[in-house]
Write a protein that holds these residues in place. Structure first.
Motif, short mmCIF file in Angstrom:
data_model
loop_
_atom_site.label_atom_id
_atom_site.label_comp_id
_atom_site.label_asym_id
_atom_site.label_seq_id
_atom_site.Cartn_x
_atom_site.Cartn_y
_atom_site.Cartn_z
N THR A 160 -8.86 3.55 17.49
CA THR A 160 -8.74 2.85 16.22
C THR A 160 -9.08 1.38 16.58
O THR A 160 -8.74 0.80 17.45
N GLN A 196 -3.58 12.34 13.03
CA GLN A 196 -3.59 11.20 12.33
C GLN A 196 -2.75 10.26 13.07
O GLN A 196 -3.15 8.83 12.89
N LYS A 237 0.96 -1.11 0.04
CA LYS A 237 0.02 0.12 0.06
C LYS A 237 0.92 1.47 -0.01
O LYS A 237 1.88 1.13 0.38
N LYS A 290 0.64 6.75 3.61
CA LYS A 290 -0.17 7.66 4.04
C LYS A 290 0.30 8.92 3.79
O LYS A 290 1.59 9.16 4.07
N PRO A 331 -6.39 -0.18 10.54
CA PRO A 331 -5.32 0.93 9.80
C PRO A 331 -6.18 1.95 9.35
O PRO A 331 -5.67 3.23 9.60
N ASP A 332 -7.36 2.00 9.01
CA ASP A 332 -8.24 3.04 8.61
C ASP A 332 -9.77 3.12 9.20
O ASP A 332 -10.44 3.85 8.40
N THR A 333 -9.84 2.59 10.28
CA THR A 333 -11.11 2.33 10.82
C THR A 333 -11.07 2.70 12.42
O THR A 333 -9.93 2.53 13.12
N THR A 350 -14.83 5.24 9.09
CA THR A 350 -13.71 4.83 8.26
C THR A 350 -13.03 6.11 8.01
O THR A 350 -13.67 6.99 7.32
N TYR A 351 -11.81 6.14 8.12
CA TYR A 351 -10.75 7.25 7.59
C TYR A 351 -10.63 7.15 5.92
O TYR A 351 -9.86 6.13 5.67
N ASN A 352 -10.93 7.92 5.26
CA ASN A 352 -10.96 7.62 3.86
C ASN A 352 -9.59 8.53 3.15
O ASN A 352 -9.35 8.39 1.92
N GLY A 353 -8.90 9.27 4.21
CA GLY A 353 -7.53 9.70 3.77
C GLY A 353 -7.62 11.01 3.51
O GLY A 353 -8.58 11.76 3.86
N PHE A 361 -14.30 11.22 5.93
CA PHE A 361 -14.60 10.21 6.75
C PHE A 361 -15.84 9.69 6.39
O PHE A 361 -16.91 10.36 5.70
#
Length: 239
Positions: free
Chosen positions: A139, A86, A39, A42, A142-144, A165-168, A183
């Motif tokens: 948390t 973050q 991946k 970030k 990784p993204d939730t 959910t963190y969408n970036g 989000f």
């Protein structure tokens, strides 16, 4: 498994195709080993205070109607402030305010909106705001994560947890010179816990409007300004 399916399909197609009689059939090439691409890292999103981008945010709710459909409505007027880190979710905080008179529903019958904002339901004359203030951010991947907070609705305050959910995001762009993050969140609560029990079906029945309210949120936030690129040093002048 999915990555070798195209190879298998090509081999099957080749086997079914007519081959010249004087040519020795070649052994099919072995499928390339599957690999998982790493991946991308970030973006280094700056920590700080973020405000809701109202042009890219929706607040939707659903309730079961007679057990036949999930009746869907939304609030058009709401705001949120987020302190975001973050790399340390536990210090992040969220506060949100919803104007309940901004309720929107599909093709409402005459007088129905007034009924929903009236005493039997939201009672907006007495309770002109719905608020949410986080008390815990954690948390789960990784993204939730989960955001637990105090929801004040209809004059009652109860804890509610949202699955987030963190969408970036990015640090900024020349046409959008501020950090931006996004989000998706969902949660549920019982409206009767907040004193809105009108129309809740009797036990064992679906004749009415469900006690459970499902909430879905999409939100983008704008944060600290994009750091300016240092100007190149001017060449030294000759004496």
């Amino acid at each position: 498994m999915r990555s070798i399916l195209p190879v298998v399909a090509l081999l099957a197609l080749a086997a079914c195709s007519p081959q010249p009689a004087d040519k020795t059939a070649e052994a099919p090439a072995a499928a390339a080993p599957t690999t998982t691409a790493p991946k991308p890292p970030k973006a280094d999103i700056p920590a700080g205070d973020y405000t809701l981008d109202k042009h890219h945010a929706t607040l939707v709710f659903r309730v079961s109607h007679l057990g036949f459909s999930n009746y869907t409505g939304a609030f058009a007027d709401f705001d949120a402030k987020l302190h975001f880190d973050q790399n340390n979710a536990a210090v992040s905080t969220l506060e949100a305010t919803v104007n309940p008179t901004s309720l929107t529903i599909p093709a409402p019958p005459e007088g129905f909106l007034a009924e929903l904002t009236g005493p039997q339901w939201l009672n907006t004359a007495t309770y002109p705001a719905i608020t949410f203030k986080s008390t815990k951010v954690e948390t789960t991947g990784p993204d939730t994560g989960k955001v637990t907070g105090d929801l004040t609705l209809h004059g009652v305050t109860k804890p509610v947890t949202l699955d987030v959910t963190y969408n970036g995001g990015y640090t900024g762009h020349p046409m959008d010179p501020h950090a931006r993050i996004g989000f998706s969140a969902k949660g549920a609560f019982k409206r009767s816990d907040f004193g809105i029990a009108y129309g809740v079906p009797a036990p064992g029945s679906t004749m009415g409007v469900s006690d459970e309210v499902q909430v879905a949120i999409e939100a983008e936030f704008s944060g600290p300004p994009l750091a300016a690129t240092p100007s190149p040093a001017a060449p030294a002048s000759n004496p």
